[in-house]
Structures are given as structure tokens and as C-alpha cells.
Design an enzyme around this catalytic site. Structure first.
Site, PDB file in Angstrom:
ATOM      1  N   HIS A 141       0.866  -1.183   0.000  1.00 45.61           N
ATOM      2  CA  HIS A 141       0.000   0.000   0.000  1.00 45.61           C
ATOM      3  C   HIS A 141       0.905   1.236   0.000  1.00 45.61           C
ATOM      4  O   HIS A 141       2.017   1.194   0.528  1.00 45.61           O
ATOM      5  CB  HIS A 141      -0.837  -0.057   1.283  1.00 45.61           C
ATOM      6  CG  HIS A 141      -1.895   0.979   1.419  1.00 45.61           C
ATOM      7  ND1 HIS A 141      -1.628   2.261   1.837  1.00 45.61           N
ATOM      8  CD2 HIS A 141      -3.233   0.917   1.210  1.00 45.61           C
ATOM      9  CE1 HIS A 141      -2.771   2.947   1.886  1.00 45.61           C
ATOM     10  NE2 HIS A 141      -3.756   2.158   1.505  1.00 45.61           N
ATOM     11  N   ASP A 218       2.788  -4.435   8.232  1.00 46.25           N
ATOM     12  CA  ASP A 218       1.562  -3.668   8.026  1.00 46.25           C
ATOM     13  C   ASP A 218       0.399  -4.644   8.185  1.00 46.25           C
ATOM     14  O   ASP A 218       0.138  -5.471   7.310  1.00 46.25           O
ATOM     15  CB  ASP A 218       1.602  -3.049   6.616  1.00 46.25           C
ATOM     16  CG  ASP A 218       0.277  -2.409   6.222  1.00 46.25           C
ATOM     17  OD1 ASP A 218      -0.724  -2.588   6.936  1.00 46.25           O
ATOM     18  OD2 ASP A 218       0.259  -1.735   5.167  1.00 46.25           O
ATOM     19  N   GLN A 221      -4.729  -5.260   6.954  1.00 41.16           N
ATOM     20  CA  GLN A 221      -5.688  -6.195   6.352  1.00 41.16           C
ATOM     21  C   GLN A 221      -5.649  -7.582   6.985  1.00 41.16           C
ATOM     22  O   GLN A 221      -6.338  -8.484   6.504  1.00 41.16           O
ATOM     23  CB  GLN A 221      -5.425  -6.313   4.839  1.00 41.16           C
ATOM     24  CG  GLN A 221      -5.614  -5.021   4.067  1.00 41.16           C
ATOM     25  CD  GLN A 221      -7.055  -4.515   4.067  1.00 41.16           C
ATOM     26  OE1 GLN A 221      -7.992  -5.246   4.378  1.00 41.16           O
ATOM     27  NE2 GLN A 221      -7.231  -3.242   3.741  1.00 41.16           N
ATOM     28  N   LYS A 244     -10.756  -0.541  10.408  1.00 40.48           N
ATOM     29  CA  LYS A 244     -10.875  -1.726   9.545  1.00 40.48           C
ATOM     30  C   LYS A 244     -11.273  -2.959  10.351  1.00 40.48           C
ATOM     31  O   LYS A 244     -11.461  -4.033   9.809  1.00 40.48           O
ATOM     32  CB  LYS A 244      -9.554  -1.977   8.809  1.00 40.48           C
ATOM     33  CG  LYS A 244      -9.242  -0.879   7.777  1.00 40.48           C
ATOM     34  CD  LYS A 244      -8.042  -1.239   6.946  1.00 40.48           C
ATOM     35  CE  LYS A 244      -7.483  -0.054   6.176  1.00 40.48           C
ATOM     36  NZ  LYS A 244      -8.303   0.351   5.022  1.00 40.48           N
ATOM     37  N   CYS A 395      -4.782   2.448  -3.712  1.00 42.93           N
ATOM     38  CA  CYS A 395      -3.555   2.969  -3.079  1.00 42.93           C
ATOM     39  C   CYS A 395      -2.391   1.994  -3.260  1.00 42.93           C
ATOM     40  O   CYS A 395      -1.610   1.765  -2.323  1.00 42.93           O
ATOM     41  CB  CYS A 395      -3.758   3.267  -1.594  1.00 42.93           C
ATOM     42  SG  CYS A 395      -4.871   4.617  -1.310  1.00 42.93           S
TER      43      CYS A 395
END
Ligand code: PLP
Length: 436
Positions: A141, A218, A221, A244, A395
Site C-alpha cells: 500500500h 503492516d 488487512q 478496519k 492505493c
């Protein structure tokens, strides 16, 4: 035409064996009952961008504003202490959720983007000089690309990129060759927000550590979809966003191993991050406050804790199993559509609850053989049929370049989505394809 459905929610009740659980879960999210245009109920498949909020999260935050609100940490009065207690309890909830060793390792930020920027900026300042290297991947991202480019512009570091295969998986053969005496940190996504690829981060962390290099993950997700244990992963830093994972916007988390956080300089100045200040010199506060300048979003931290408690009470294993079932079902149903191209791994064990796709015009005779229906047209028409998906580059422009496309349509699932909604998506895509 998208049919009105009676939602049974049987998928979610089956993994835990608790009959009726799904009904409760769906009704926890009032927005899912909204009528959009004349379509009811809304089919919300844009969960990788943000998830909807259960009633308990909104109510906890409303209650805090109505009954507790006072600035944290600095007040001697009752409300301030109560607000501080709630904020610090929220930190403990996050610690438990990630299985961190200590609350000193839990920094509240505004989200994944800020968490990654914090590490890039502070780590870059303390440990990188001109020519030093950060390793990222081709599926990152922008948050995990641009943060490092800022360090590059300031300090002349080099960004090296681990490539992906056409299947959308990291090419890890020869990964050792990426490490040299200038490699300072590896920074990569746990799960691709475009391809759904679940990266083998435990292996990558092990390899990086064997080279003496720390790793930032990261987790934007991954945290909403399956259990994350930072001690088991042995990652050095881990970032995620509240919004999220059914929590409020504007709050996120940076986990960092205490020994690393101790060594990093502060990110921003002011507020709770100081111990003493004179015009000549400032001494900084202990962890985790050293990284929390200014009034924190203490109401959002309560909301985030509520959201984490909510998913934990359902069970991340139950959520994972439900979403895996749904993703496998969606991939199978979508592949029945002529001219359908799905990006990312075919193996459902490597593929999280995100499906990026493009559909060929019926006349061109199959996926990849001719022009695709533009993702924006597909998204706009699906919207008119009451189905919310996301379109564009998500993104991840460098990834789009790698795939040789401008953008994709992306359907992404959450714990409240159902097979009936997948069926609605498939019928709507077929209908749109006929319109062309
Ligand atoms: N990283 C990944 C993989 C994402 O999917 C996102 C958001 O979509 C981000 C980082 C940025 O998250 P936020 O905007 O909440 O900071």
C-alpha cells in the site's frame, strides 16, 4: 435484478455451532438495514476500505462523551481519572488482542499510515544513513512506500523491492540475496489489500532476523480476519487501524518491541511525551507516552477496545472460518462468469477475504483476451444495483503497474457478509455484462 433475500446467516452460525448467532451479528450493525436507492438491504462489500460499526462500539463512545468526558492523564479530578482509566484499559485490551508482552509496547496512533510513518521517520533518523536499505515488496500500500520515500528524500536511503509472481505471491527464492551489510529494516504487508495474498511473514521475519534485520508488519488487512500474535510472529513492529476492525476512525496502533521503542527518538513533540521541559532542554517520558504527543483520542480508544472485545467474543477463529468459506464460495461463483479474471492466489489458504477482479466484455471471448469492462463503470453500475464495492488502484499504484492494469474492482468481506450477498454480486455482474 438483485433479488430481495431473506437472510438466514447460517454460515456464521455453523462454525461455532451456535444456532442463531449470525442473526444477532447482522442486527448488531444498523447500517446494514439501510435502503440505498430502492434496493434493500444494502450489500456492503467494501470492508477492506472500512468496516461497519456494531452498536456496542458507537454506544460505548456516546456514553463516554455524555458521561465521562475529560482530558486524560493530566487531571486530578474524578472525570479525568475515569477517562484515563478507560484509555489505559483500552491499551491493555489491545495488548491482550495482539498478545504483546507489555502495554509499554502499545502506542496509540491515528491508524496504520501514521504507525508506519512513525517507524520510518524515527527508525530512519536513528538507524539509517545515506545508502542504507529498506526492503519492501511489490504489493505494498502507498502508506508503506511513501513513508520510506520521505526518508529517502531526507537521508538518501535506498528502497529495494521484493517482486511478486503473476499469481500475486512474493517470489522468495533468492530472498537471502536481498540482504547485505546495508540492509537496515524489512517493511511489508501481512495481507495485500488488492490481491488478498497472505504473506508468509513468519518465515520472512525468521530470515530477516538471521541477517540481524528487524521487521515492520503492516497488519491493516490481517487483524480483522485472523488471529495475530506478535510474540509468536516475533515481529519487531506491527501496525493496524481501528476502523478496519469494526472500531472508530482516527485511531490505530503501533506495536513495537520495547527494546526497539526505547532506542527510537520521539516522533512528535508536546503533551504527554515529555517529563521535563526548559527552554534549553527536554527530557522525554517513558513508554508508551514518549510517542503520544498531544491529547490522544481517548474516546476512540474506548471504541477500539469495544470493537476488539466484540470480535474476540465472536472468536477470530469463527470469523476466519466464516470468511474463508465465503471467499472460497465467492471465487467459485465468480469464476462461473464468462470472461472473469480474479487477481491473486487461487489457493484459498493463501487468499484472504479480498477479491480483486475485472470482467471482459462478452464479445471478446474470455478473461484477458480483450477489453475489460472499466472498473469504474462496473463499480458505478453495481452501486445502482445496491452493491457497494471499491474500484481503482486501491492505493497500490506500483502494483497496478506490475499487473499492467489501471485498476480493479474489489469485493471484500467481513464477518457480517453472507453467501446470499455473494449471489447478489454474481447476478449483478452478469446483468451488467449483458448491458455491454
Ligand atoms: N496498509 C494497507 C494494507 C491498507 O489496506 C491500508 C488501507 O486501506 C493502509 C495501510 C492504510 O490504512 P489507514 O488509512 O487506516 O491508515
Amino acid at each position: 435484478m438483485v433479488k430481495k433475500k431473506i437472510y438466514s446467516f447460517s454460515e456464521l452460525s455453523s462454525p461455532s455451532g451456535e444456532v442463531g448467532r449470525g442473526v444477532g451479528i447482522r442486527s448488531d450493525f444498523p447500517i446494514l438495514g439501510r435502503k440505498i436507492y430502492d434496493k434493500y438491504p444494502l450489500v456492503y462489500l467494501d470492508n477492506a476500505a472500512t468496516t461497519q460499526k456494531p452498536r456496542c462500539v458507537v454506544e460505548a463512545m456516546t456514553d463516554e462523551y455524555y458521561n465521562v468526558n475529560a482530558n486524560v492523564h493530566r487531571g486530578v479530578h474524578f472525570l479525568s481519572q475515569q477517562a484515563t482509566d478507560l484509555h489505559e484499559q483500552a491499551r491493555e485490551t489491545v495488548r491482550r488482542f495482539l498478545n504483546a508482552r507489555s502495554t509499554n509496547e502499545i502506542i496509540f496512533t491515528r491508524g496504520t499510515t501514521e504507525s508506519i510513518n512513525l517507524v520510518a521517520s524515527c527508525f530512519g533518523q536513528a538507524f539509517m544513513k545515506e545508502g542504507d536499505e529498506v526492503l519492501i515488496t511489490e504489493m505494498e500500500h502507498h502508506a508503506n512506500i511513501v513513508s520510506w520515500q520521505l526518508v529517502q528524500a531526507r537521508q538518501g536511503i535506498k528502497i529495494r523491492v521484493i517482486p511478486i509472481s503473476d499469481e500475486g505471491e512474493l517470489i522468495l527464492d533468492g530472498i537471502d540475496d536481498f540482504f547485505n551489510e546495508k540492509t537496515r529494516i524489512v517493511s511489508l504487508t501481512h495481507v495485500s489489500n488488492v490481491l488478498g495474498t497472505i504473506n508468509p511473514i513468519k518465515d520472512i521475519i525468521r530470515i530477516a532476523h538471521a541477517h540481524g534485520v528487524p521487521v515492520l508488519i503492516d497488519g491493516a488487512q490481517s487483524t480483522p480476519h485472523f488471529r495475530v500474535d506478535v510474540q509468536d510472529l516475533d515481529c519487531d513492529f506491527f501496525a493496524f487501524s481501528g476502523h478496519k476492525i469494526y472500531g472508530p476512525t482516527g485511531i490505530g496502533v503501533l506495536y513495537g518491541k520495547e527494546e526497539w521503542l526505547e532506542k527510537l527518538p520521539p516522533y512528535m513533540g508536546g503533551g504527554e511525551m515529555i517529563k521535563t521541559v526548559t527552554f534549553e532542554h527536554t527530557t522525554f517520558n517513558d513508554l508508551p507516552y514518549k510517542f503520544e504527543a498531544g491529547t490522544p483520542d481517548y474516546v476512540a480508544s474506548t471504541g477500539l477496545a469495544k470493537a476488539l472485545d466484540y470480535v474476540s467474543s465472536i472468536g477470530l477463529d469463527v470469523i476466519e472460518s466464516h470468511e474463508k468459506d465465503l471467499t472460497a464460495y465467492a471465487m467459485k461463483r465468480m469464476m462461473e462468469i464468462p470472461g472473469m479474471k480474479i487477481f491473486g492466489p487461487k489457493d484459498i489458504n493463501q487468499h484472504d477475504a479480498v477479491i480483486s477482479f475485472l470482467v471482459s466484455l462478452p464479445s471478446t471471448g474470455g478473461a484477458g483476451k480483450g477489453a475489460f469492462i472499466h472498473h469504474l463503470d462496473m463499480g458505478t453500475l453495481l452501486d445502482r444495483l445496491g452493491i457497494a464495492i471499491r474500484t481503482g488502484h486501491h492505493c497500490a499504484e506500483p502494483l497496478m503497474h506490475r499487473l499492467g492494469i489501471e485498476g480493479t474492482c474489489r469485493a471484500s468481506f467481513a464477518l457480517y457478509n453472507t453467501r446470499e450477498e455473494v449471489d447478489a454480486l454474481v447476478s449483478a455482474i452478469l446483468r451488467i455484462q449483458q448491458m455491454f
